[in-house]
Design a protein around this motif. Structure first.
Motif, mmCIF file in Angstrom:
data_model
loop_
_atom_site.group_PDB
_atom_site.id
_atom_site.type_symbol
_atom_site.label_atom_id
_atom_site.label_comp_id
_atom_site.label_asym_id
_atom_site.label_seq_id
_atom_site.Cartn_x
_atom_site.Cartn_y
_atom_site.Cartn_z
ATOM 1 N N LEU A 44 0.861 -1.178 0.000
ATOM 2 C CA LEU A 44 0.000 0.000 0.000
ATOM 3 C C LEU A 44 0.899 1.230 0.000
ATOM 4 N N ASN A 45 0.721 2.073 -1.005
ATOM 5 C CA ASN A 45 1.481 3.319 -1.108
ATOM 6 C C ASN A 45 0.616 4.444 -0.556
ATOM 7 N N PRO A 46 0.979 5.018 0.595
ATOM 8 C CA PRO A 46 0.100 6.011 1.217
ATOM 9 C C PRO A 46 0.223 7.412 0.651
ATOM 10 N N THR A 47 1.216 7.659 -0.229
ATOM 11 C CA THR A 47 1.490 9.044 -0.619
ATOM 12 C C THR A 47 0.329 9.691 -1.364
ATOM 13 N N ASN A 48 -0.122 9.068 -2.455
ATOM 14 C CA ASN A 48 -1.231 9.680 -3.182
ATOM 15 C C ASN A 48 -2.546 9.548 -2.425
ATOM 16 N N LEU A 49 -2.680 8.454 -1.666
ATOM 17 C CA LEU A 49 -3.929 8.189 -0.945
ATOM 18 C C LEU A 49 -4.193 9.262 0.109
ATOM 19 N N PHE A 50 -3.264 9.425 1.035
ATOM 20 C CA PHE A 50 -3.442 10.428 2.081
ATOM 21 C C PHE A 50 -3.099 11.823 1.576
ATOM 22 N N GLY A 51 -2.176 11.914 0.614
ATOM 23 C CA GLY A 51 -1.858 13.220 0.053
ATOM 24 C C GLY A 51 -3.061 13.856 -0.612
ATOM 25 N N HIS A 52 -3.826 13.054 -1.351
ATOM 26 C CA HIS A 52 -5.019 13.580 -2.022
ATOM 27 C C HIS A 52 -6.062 14.037 -0.996
ATOM 28 N N PRO A 98 4.726 0.864 -6.281
ATOM 29 C CA PRO A 98 3.557 -0.013 -6.418
ATOM 30 C C PRO A 98 2.575 0.153 -5.267
ATOM 31 N N GLY A 99 1.364 -0.338 -5.502
ATOM 32 C CA GLY A 99 0.363 -0.359 -4.433
ATOM 33 C C GLY A 99 -0.437 0.908 -4.274
ATOM 34 N N ARG A 100 -0.548 1.707 -5.321
ATOM 35 C CA ARG A 100 -1.376 2.915 -5.205
ATOM 36 C C ARG A 100 -2.847 2.539 -5.117
ATOM 37 N N ARG A 101 -3.572 3.244 -4.265
ATOM 38 C CA ARG A 101 -5.004 3.048 -4.119
ATOM 39 C C ARG A 101 -5.742 4.254 -4.702
ATOM 40 N N VAL A 102 -7.054 4.076 -4.892
ATOM 41 C CA VAL A 102 -7.907 5.174 -5.336
ATOM 42 C C VAL A 102 -8.519 5.827 -4.104
ATOM 43 N N PRO A 103 -8.187 7.098 -3.813
ATOM 44 C CA PRO A 103 -8.840 7.769 -2.686
ATOM 45 C C PRO A 103 -10.315 7.959 -2.991
ATOM 46 N N ARG A 104 -11.171 7.421 -2.130
ATOM 47 C CA ARG A 104 -12.600 7.475 -2.409
ATOM 48 C C ARG A 104 -13.283 8.427 -1.426
ATOM 49 N N THR A 105 -14.448 8.098 -0.927
ATOM 50 C CA THR A 105 -15.207 9.024 -0.094
ATOM 51 C C THR A 105 -16.037 8.240 0.914
ATOM 52 N N THR A 106 -16.452 8.906 1.974
ATOM 53 C CA THR A 106 -17.367 8.293 2.937
ATOM 54 C C THR A 106 -18.811 8.654 2.635
ATOM 55 N N ASP A 112 -8.906 14.791 -18.265
ATOM 56 C CA ASP A 112 -8.250 15.497 -17.171
ATOM 57 C C ASP A 112 -6.903 16.052 -17.635
ATOM 58 N N LEU A 113 -6.632 17.317 -17.317
ATOM 59 C CA LEU A 113 -5.416 17.967 -17.811
ATOM 60 C C LEU A 113 -4.160 17.293 -17.265
ATOM 61 N N GLY A 114 -4.160 16.945 -15.969
ATOM 62 C CA GLY A 114 -2.993 16.294 -15.387
ATOM 63 C C GLY A 114 -2.738 14.924 -15.995
ATOM 64 N N VAL A 115 -3.798 14.184 -16.241
ATOM 65 C CA VAL A 115 -3.666 12.860 -16.845
ATOM 66 C C VAL A 115 -3.157 12.977 -18.278
ATOM 67 N N ARG A 116 -3.686 13.931 -19.030
ATOM 68 C CA ARG A 116 -3.262 14.097 -20.419
ATOM 69 C C ARG A 116 -1.814 14.568 -20.502
ATOM 70 N N ARG A 117 -1.411 15.440 -19.568
ATOM 71 C CA ARG A 117 -0.028 15.906 -19.552
ATOM 72 C C ARG A 117 0.919 14.734 -19.282
ATOM 73 N N ALA A 118 0.571 13.895 -18.310
ATOM 74 C CA ALA A 118 1.390 12.725 -18.024
ATOM 75 C C ALA A 118 1.432 11.774 -19.215
ATOM 76 N N ALA A 119 0.298 11.622 -19.896
ATOM 77 C CA ALA A 119 0.236 10.739 -21.056
ATOM 78 C C ALA A 119 1.177 11.225 -22.155
ATOM 79 N N GLN A 174 -4.230 7.040 -11.097
ATOM 80 C CA GLN A 174 -3.423 7.389 -9.926
ATOM 81 C C GLN A 174 -1.931 7.409 -10.274
ATOM 82 N N TYR A 175 -1.495 6.424 -11.067
ATOM 83 C CA TYR A 175 -0.081 6.381 -11.463
ATOM 84 C C TYR A 175 0.260 7.543 -12.400
ATOM 85 N N LEU A 176 -0.659 7.913 -13.267
ATOM 86 C CA LEU A 176 -0.408 9.046 -14.164
ATOM 87 C C LEU A 176 -0.378 10.358 -13.391
ATOM 88 N N TRP A 177 -1.318 10.545 -12.478
ATOM 89 C CA TRP A 177 -1.313 11.756 -11.654
ATOM 90 C C TRP A 177 -0.007 11.888 -10.872
#
Length: 487
Positions: A206-214, A303-311, A437-444, A472-475
């Motif tokens: 589990l990679n917490p950086t994008n998960l908790f960072g987001h 590796p191990g990025r998750r999708v930050p979701r919602t409650t 998404d602009l960030g996704v397209r830029r990474a692409a 998540q990996y592209l962002w």
């Protein structure tokens, strides 16, 4: 998977924790069931049999292993990766619908008869909705017994049992210990007054950086905050409200829950797990994404990025509209104004949380002229909350993903980006894809992937059914606060 005996045996013999929650091993000689990674010496193959759920093991007369505690293993990743009736039913059972509304309420939400739902769950999970809910109540009871000083009668009713006798019988049957023995066996545990502290398991990595960072970067003041290395937020729950404090650790997520009504414990845990995407199978996801040579280096790097979701799906939909074509900071400001003006105040002695996010009924009554938004955005927001309030639009954990997309697209001001970000983070569709998404397209572009939405979508077909994770990996290629843990 439980029907593939050879594969299950290999997982048990290698004590492979990746399969915890996918299936359970029942030992015919001891009448005990375990998770695949149980540390005890594996039984003889002839003495093993496999079940798809803890409830099925219990129904067949097996008791939970006292060593590996199979009832605390991560949930099956299937229920958040599928949109069929069984997966939707399992998400609703996890959210406590059977305890609150009974099996008829579960069936009504899914649009089936009770007999149809029972038949489908029995066929796939080896247990009906009542048995699945009972297993969940037993797990909740164990948590309360081990982490709180509550009297046993209070534990019984908070866990959803109809009587103390049923509670006692169930605990003895499932754990082969009385409630009192279960509490004394764990010894004295450090406790925070008025709160329940527990560990939320997950499948590594589990990679917490994008998960908790987001979550921290987009946190709405008053509703969410990052404090002392933890993400904290208020929760609106069926019987009251709560505050969740979630802390990333190498082998688990620390979870501290303060609830106004302990009957909400199971629901609160389920929503925290869903928020952090803890039931995902990162190995299967990453293996699929690595088949693309352009994406593989990003996966191998972290590796191990998750999708930050919602409650709360309705809350997220409102916030998605507020975030259209503005910066993260501006979106937070707009949301904070709504919260201050229309949210329900809460008390948080431990930090700076002040309100629950306002629900659609409350927002539907607001004066559009009071919103500091462009006129077109006001129309988009007011139409959305009206549709949520009158029930013509449902964004619940059991929602049909394609139907929800169609109804969102029919609303004014909703385009592909807004619909897909709601599908990804609010509905939980693992294949939602933000091609515009602009960030996704830029990474692409930087990776040499197509830049036009149509060509990009066609190229990304190889990532299915995990395109939300590819996002998540592209962002993550961008140095944005959402990709970094706050200091």
């Amino acid at each position: 998977m439980h029907t593939d005996t050879e594969r299950c045996v290999r997982a048990v013999q290698s004590k492979d924790a990746r399969f915890d929650g996918w299936f359970f091993t029942a030992v015919l000689t001891t009448r005990i069931y375990c998770r695949p990674s149980c540390p005890v010496v594996p039984p003889k193959v002839a003495n093993m049999t496999f079940y798809p759920s803890a409830a099925a093991c219990q129904q067949a007369g097996f008791r939970a292993c006292k060593r590996c505690r199979p009832d605390t293993s991560p949930g099956s990743p299937e229920w958040n990766a599928r949109a069929d009736a069984v997966a939707r039913a399992m998400r609703l059972i996890g959210d406590g619908v059977v305890d609150r509304e009974g099996v008829p309420g579960l069936a009504a939400r899914l649009g089936y008869s009770t007999r149809q739902i029972e038949r489908q769950l029995l066929a796939e999970l080896g247990a009906g909705p009542l048995a699945l809910a009972r297993a969940q109540r037993a797990q909740t009871a164990r948590l309360l017994i081990e982490t709180t000083p509550l009297p046993m009668a209070d534990v019984a009713f908070a866990a959803g049992f109809s009587s103390v006798r049923t509670f006692n019988d169930t605990v003895r049957e499932v754990f082969a210990l009385s409630p009192g023995e279960l509490r004394s066996r764990r010894g004295k545990q450090p406790r925070t007054p008025g709160a329940i502290s527990l560990r939320l398991p997950f499948r590594a990595p589990l990679n917490p950086t994008n998960l908790f960072g987001h979550l921290a970067a987009t946190a709405v003041p008053g509703v969410e905050e990052w404090r002392d290395g933890a993400y904290r937020r208020t929760l609106s729950l069926p019987y009251g409200h709560g505050i969740a404090t979630l802390t990333p650790w190498p082998d688990h997520i620390g979870c501290l829950l303060s609830l106004t009504d302990l009957r909400d414990l199971t629901i609160a845990i389920s929503r925290c797990r869903r928020l952090l995407d803890l039931d995902a199978d990162p190995v299967a996801i990453d293996d699929q994404l690595r088949t693309d040579p352009l994406l593989a280096p990003l996966v191998d790097k972290a590796p191990g990025r998750r999708v930050p979701r919602t409650t709360d799906a309705a809350e997220f939909a409102v916030r998605a509209v507020l975030g259209q074509q503005v910066s993260t900071a501006a979106a937070r400001t707009h949301a904070a104004r709504l919260v201050t003006a229309h949210g329900t105040p809460v008390d948080d002695p431990a930090g700076g949380l002040t309100h629950l996010f306002p629900d659609p009924d409350r927002l539907a009554a607001l004066d559009p002229e009071s919103l500091a938004l462009p006129r077109s955005r006001r129309t988009t927001l007011t139409t959305l909350v009206s549709s949520l309030a009158d029930g013509s639009l449902r964004l619940d954990i059991d929602s049909d993903w394609d139907q929800a997309r169609s109804r969102l697209m029919a609303l004014p001001g909703f385009g592909p980006w807004t619909v897909e970000v709601i599908a990804m983070r609010a509905l939980g569709d693992p294949d939602a894809f933000l091609a515009t998404d602009l960030g996704v397209r830029r990474a692409a572009r930087e990776l040499g992937l197509p830049s036009t939405p149509a060509a990009f979508t066609a190229r990304a077909a190889a990532w299915r059914p995990w395109r939300a994770y590819a996002v998540q990996y592209l962002w993550a290629t961008d140095d944005h606060p959402i990709n970094n843990l706050p200091a």
